[in-house]
Design a protein around this motif. Sequence first.
Motif, PDB file in Angstrom:
ATOM      1  N   GLY A 111      13.475  -0.260   0.196  1.00  0.00           N
ATOM      2  CA  GLY A 111      13.951  -0.533   1.548  1.00  0.00           C
ATOM      3  C   GLY A 111      13.074  -0.062   2.686  1.00  0.00           C
ATOM      4  N   ALA A 112      11.883   0.481   2.383  1.00  0.00           N
ATOM      5  CA  ALA A 112      10.975   0.920   3.444  1.00  0.00           C
ATOM      6  C   ALA A 112      10.152  -0.254   3.964  1.00  0.00           C
ATOM      7  CB  ALA A 112      10.057   2.020   2.931  1.00  0.00           C
ATOM      8  N   ILE A 113       9.704  -0.142   5.197  1.00  0.00           N
ATOM      9  CA  ILE A 113       8.876  -1.173   5.841  1.00  0.00           C
ATOM     10  C   ILE A 113       7.454  -0.631   5.942  1.00  0.00           C
ATOM     11  CG2 ILE A 113       8.544  -2.567   7.917  1.00  0.00           C
ATOM     12  CD1 ILE A 113      11.594  -2.099   8.470  1.00  0.00           C
ATOM     13  N   PRO A 114       6.476  -1.270   5.297  1.00  0.00           N
ATOM     14  CA  PRO A 114       5.112  -0.715   5.268  1.00  0.00           C
ATOM     15  C   PRO A 114       4.346  -0.934   6.564  1.00  0.00           C
ATOM     16  CG  PRO A 114       5.182  -2.811   4.103  1.00  0.00           C
ATOM     17  CD  PRO A 114       6.599  -2.499   4.489  1.00  0.00           C
ATOM     18  N   ILE A 115       3.486   0.043   6.871  1.00  0.00           N
ATOM     19  CA  ILE A 115       2.541  -0.074   7.981  1.00  0.00           C
ATOM     20  C   ILE A 115       1.161  -0.262   7.369  1.00  0.00           C
ATOM     21  CG2 ILE A 115       1.505   1.078   9.977  1.00  0.00           C
ATOM     22  CD1 ILE A 115       4.109   2.737  10.188  1.00  0.00           C
ATOM     23  N   PHE A 116       0.572  -1.423   7.568  1.00  0.00           N
ATOM     24  CA  PHE A 116      -0.724  -1.738   6.971  1.00  0.00           C
ATOM     25  C   PHE A 116      -1.865  -1.350   7.909  1.00  0.00           C
ATOM     26  CE2 PHE A 116       2.087  -4.865   4.872  1.00  0.00           C
ATOM     27  CZ  PHE A 116       1.747  -4.644   3.545  1.00  0.00           C
ATOM     28  N   ASP A 117      -2.833  -0.637   7.374  1.00  0.00           N
ATOM     29  CA  ASP A 117      -4.109  -0.408   8.051  1.00  0.00           C
ATOM     30  C   ASP A 117      -5.110  -1.349   7.377  1.00  0.00           C
ATOM     31  OD1 ASP A 117      -6.638   0.384   8.848  1.00  0.00           O
ATOM     32  OD2 ASP A 117      -6.179   2.526   8.807  1.00  0.00           O
ATOM     33  N   PRO A 118      -5.532  -2.417   8.070  1.00  0.00           N
ATOM     34  CA  PRO A 118      -6.406  -3.415   7.433  1.00  0.00           C
ATOM     35  C   PRO A 118      -7.684  -2.837   6.839  1.00  0.00           C
ATOM     36  CG  PRO A 118      -5.560  -4.243   9.520  1.00  0.00           C
ATOM     37  CD  PRO A 118      -5.190  -2.785   9.454  1.00  0.00           C
ATOM     38  N   SER A 119      -8.139  -1.687   7.342  1.00  0.00           N
ATOM     39  CA  SER A 119      -9.391  -1.098   6.844  1.00  0.00           C
ATOM     40  C   SER A 119      -9.186  -0.301   5.567  1.00  0.00           C
ATOM     41  CB  SER A 119     -10.010  -0.198   7.918  1.00  0.00           C
ATOM     42  OG  SER A 119      -9.246   0.990   8.076  1.00  0.00           O
ATOM     43  N   LYS A 120      -7.926  -0.070   5.171  1.00  0.00           N
ATOM     44  CA  LYS A 120      -7.660   0.803   4.027  1.00  0.00           C
ATOM     45  C   LYS A 120      -6.880   0.122   2.901  1.00  0.00           C
ATOM     46  CE  LYS A 120      -7.782   5.140   6.638  1.00  0.00           C
ATOM     47  NZ  LYS A 120      -8.982   5.661   5.942  1.00  0.00           N
ATOM     48  N   LEU A 121      -6.873  -1.181   2.879  1.00  0.00           N
ATOM     49  CA  LEU A 121      -6.168  -1.889   1.813  1.00  0.00           C
ATOM     50  C   LEU A 121      -6.964  -1.797   0.517  1.00  0.00           C
ATOM     51  CD1 LEU A 121      -4.914  -5.097   3.676  1.00  0.00           C
ATOM     52  CD2 LEU A 121      -3.520  -3.217   2.809  1.00  0.00           C
ATOM     53  N   LYS A 122      -6.450  -1.039  -0.458  1.00  0.00           N
ATOM     54  CA  LYS A 122      -7.159  -0.870  -1.728  1.00  0.00           C
ATOM     55  C   LYS A 122      -7.044  -2.118  -2.601  1.00  0.00           C
ATOM     56  CE  LYS A 122      -6.376   4.131  -1.733  1.00  0.00           C
ATOM     57  NZ  LYS A 122      -5.753   5.286  -2.433  1.00  0.00           N
ATOM     58  N   THR A 123      -5.919  -2.798  -2.472  1.00  0.00           N
ATOM     59  CA  THR A 123      -5.683  -4.041  -3.208  1.00  0.00           C
ATOM     60  C   THR A 123      -5.605  -5.176  -2.205  1.00  0.00           C
ATOM     61  OG1 THR A 123      -4.389  -2.824  -4.854  1.00  0.00           O
ATOM     62  CG2 THR A 123      -4.127  -5.228  -4.815  1.00  0.00           C
ATOM     63  N   PRO A 124      -6.279  -6.297  -2.450  1.00  0.00           N
ATOM     64  CA  PRO A 124      -6.188  -7.432  -1.521  1.00  0.00           C
ATOM     65  C   PRO A 124      -4.735  -7.783  -1.228  1.00  0.00           C
ATOM     66  CG  PRO A 124      -7.855  -7.863  -3.178  1.00  0.00           C
ATOM     67  CD  PRO A 124      -7.158  -6.602  -3.600  1.00  0.00           C
ATOM     68  N   LEU A 125      -4.447  -8.085   0.017  1.00  0.00           N
ATOM     69  CA  LEU A 125      -3.069  -8.335   0.417  1.00  0.00           C
ATOM     70  C   LEU A 125      -2.458  -9.510  -0.348  1.00  0.00           C
ATOM     71  CD1 LEU A 125      -0.778  -7.482   2.258  1.00  0.00           C
ATOM     72  CD2 LEU A 125      -1.690  -8.998   4.033  1.00  0.00           C
ATOM     73  N   GLU A 126      -3.277 -10.500  -0.682  1.00  0.00           N
ATOM     74  CA  GLU A 126      -2.756 -11.635  -1.460  1.00  0.00           C
ATOM     75  C   GLU A 126      -2.130 -11.153  -2.768  1.00  0.00           C
ATOM     76  OE1 GLU A 126      -6.616 -13.250   0.488  1.00  0.00           O
ATOM     77  OE2 GLU A 126      -5.807 -11.336  -0.213  1.00  0.00           O
ATOM     78  N   GLU A 127      -2.805 -10.200  -3.420  1.00  0.00           N
ATOM     79  CA  GLU A 127      -2.283  -9.671  -4.687  1.00  0.00           C
ATOM     80  C   GLU A 127      -1.006  -8.864  -4.455  1.00  0.00           C
ATOM     81  OE1 GLU A 127      -5.031  -7.621  -7.214  1.00  0.00           O
ATOM     82  OE2 GLU A 127      -6.712  -8.917  -6.640  1.00  0.00           O
ATOM     83  N   LEU A 128      -0.997  -8.070  -3.391  1.00  0.00           N
ATOM     84  CA  LEU A 128       0.187  -7.272  -3.087  1.00  0.00           C
ATOM     85  C   LEU A 128       1.403  -8.155  -2.831  1.00  0.00           C
ATOM     86  CD1 LEU A 128      -1.263  -4.534  -0.693  1.00  0.00           C
ATOM     87  CD2 LEU A 128      -0.471  -4.214  -3.027  1.00  0.00           C
ATOM     88  N   LEU A 129       1.182  -9.231  -2.104  1.00  0.00           N
ATOM     89  CA  LEU A 129       2.301 -10.127  -1.786  1.00  0.00           C
ATOM     90  C   LEU A 129       2.834 -10.815  -3.038  1.00  0.00           C
ATOM     91  CD1 LEU A 129       1.005 -11.683   1.563  1.00  0.00           C
ATOM     92  CD2 LEU A 129       2.843 -10.019   1.262  1.00  0.00           C
ATOM     93  N   LEU A 130       1.945 -11.099  -3.979  1.00  0.00           N
ATOM     94  CA  LEU A 130       2.396 -11.683  -5.242  1.00  0.00           C
ATOM     95  C   LEU A 130       3.234 -10.683  -6.039  1.00  0.00           C
ATOM     96  CD1 LEU A 130      -0.783 -13.646  -6.416  1.00  0.00           C
ATOM     97  CD2 LEU A 130       1.403 -14.626  -5.705  1.00  0.00           C
ATOM     98  N   GLN A 131       2.824  -9.399  -5.986  1.00  0.00           N
ATOM     99  CA  GLN A 131       3.561  -8.351  -6.704  1.00  0.00           C
ATOM    100  C   GLN A 131       4.943  -8.116  -6.091  1.00  0.00           C
ATOM    101  OE1 GLN A 131       1.183  -4.769  -6.789  1.00  0.00           O
ATOM    102  NE2 GLN A 131      -0.637  -5.851  -7.491  1.00  0.00           N
ATOM    103  N   ILE A 132       4.982  -8.146  -4.774  1.00  0.00           N
ATOM    104  CA  ILE A 132       6.216  -7.824  -4.063  1.00  0.00           C
ATOM    105  C   ILE A 132       7.174  -9.014  -4.017  1.00  0.00           C
ATOM    106  CG2 ILE A 132       7.172  -7.064  -1.849  1.00  0.00           C
ATOM    107  CD1 ILE A 132       4.441  -5.699  -1.340  1.00  0.00           C
ATOM    108  N   GLY A 133       6.611 -10.200  -3.991  1.00  0.00           N
ATOM    109  CA  GLY A 133       7.445 -11.393  -3.914  1.00  0.00           C
ATOM    110  C   GLY A 133       8.144 -11.494  -2.569  1.00  0.00           C
ATOM    111  N   GLY A 134       9.373 -11.955  -2.567  1.00  0.00           N
ATOM    112  CA  GLY A 134      10.102 -12.130  -1.316  1.00  0.00           C
ATOM    113  C   GLY A 134      10.800 -10.882  -0.814  1.00  0.00           C
ATOM    114  N   ALA A 135      10.533  -9.738  -1.465  1.00  0.00           N
ATOM    115  CA  ALA A 135      11.198  -8.492  -1.049  1.00  0.00           C
ATOM    116  C   ALA A 135      10.712  -8.011   0.312  1.00  0.00           C
ATOM    117  CB  ALA A 135      10.971  -7.406  -2.095  1.00  0.00           C
TER     118      ALA A 135
END
Length: 328
Positions: A10-34
């Motif tokens: 239930g937390a809302i993430p704060i993304f720092d674009p310079s510190k994404l260890k995993t490409p966001l495309e992959e993260l979104l696939l892992q998280i799905g519609g959550a």
Amino acid sequence: MEIKELVYNGAIPIFDPSKLKTPLEELLLQIGGALTEAAVLLKGADGQAYYPSTILLQNEKLRELGLKTIKLLKDVDVKVKGLIYVHYDEYLSEEYGTVESGGKRTEGFICPINETYQEQFLKILEEISQIDIDNVILLLTGYASALHCFCENCRTTFSTDRKMPANFNFSLLQGDKELYSEWIEWRSENIKTFILKVVEKSKELGLKPIFAVELDPNLQFEEGLKSSLGIDIKNVANLFDHLMVVVNPWEVILPPVQSKRFKELVQRVRNIKQQTNRNVSLMYWPPSEEELKTLLTINEEVEGKGLYVFLQYPDQFKNWRETRIITP
């Protein structure tokens, strides 16, 4: 904690674009519609813009990465808030920096009354209004600490109206109860005047600003914000529809759920909501599992609008903490 665990809890993430260890495309696939909400840092504390800017530092790779991060989130119907540090910028502070009572410049922090910086910040708002975001969170607003600012401009401006020498320091102010009270009120009025400019400009641009309140025992919670950072929370809150309560940002310790200190902390957050009559959300640094449980419980008990969490500690965190918790 991994971002997947944070989002699923239930937390809302704060993304720092310079510190994404995993490409966001992959993260979104892992998280799905959550993932339905997120915040994105619009510029680094080093002054590097994550969008096209004529004012801030520009690195083409990071600029494009920032815009890409926002687009990817919006493409999957995630509501995106921007986040910007107001009075901290290592690049701009070289010109608009703040000075401690002893005459030492404080790394990265900016003098709030510097008119040129104020103009620059309003131009930054103009730039980010061109980005597809829903709101902008204003973090690290106000004076660097209770011992700021004693730059030449601040000392001259304060002393001229009072017909006193400009070479005063904090000890002199503390030794004169009436003068010290005037100093506190003067700083507070400076912050309110600046924030009013920010709010008016935001409305003109169609931005909805959210003010971040640093609720910390080292700052004596809401009661000490005025004397430490120059923020009179009741007056400032009137300018916003929504407040972001940063919970114990410099204490960096959260009490266990249902402990006495936990109940006191809940009441502190509730006080801000009740005293200001505003919607509140919570914000915190990267939480442990136990801290996440504490924060989510606080959010539930005060009927908050959500919990925003950083995914990593900012590189400048140590400097921020050491500066903020300075006490006279």
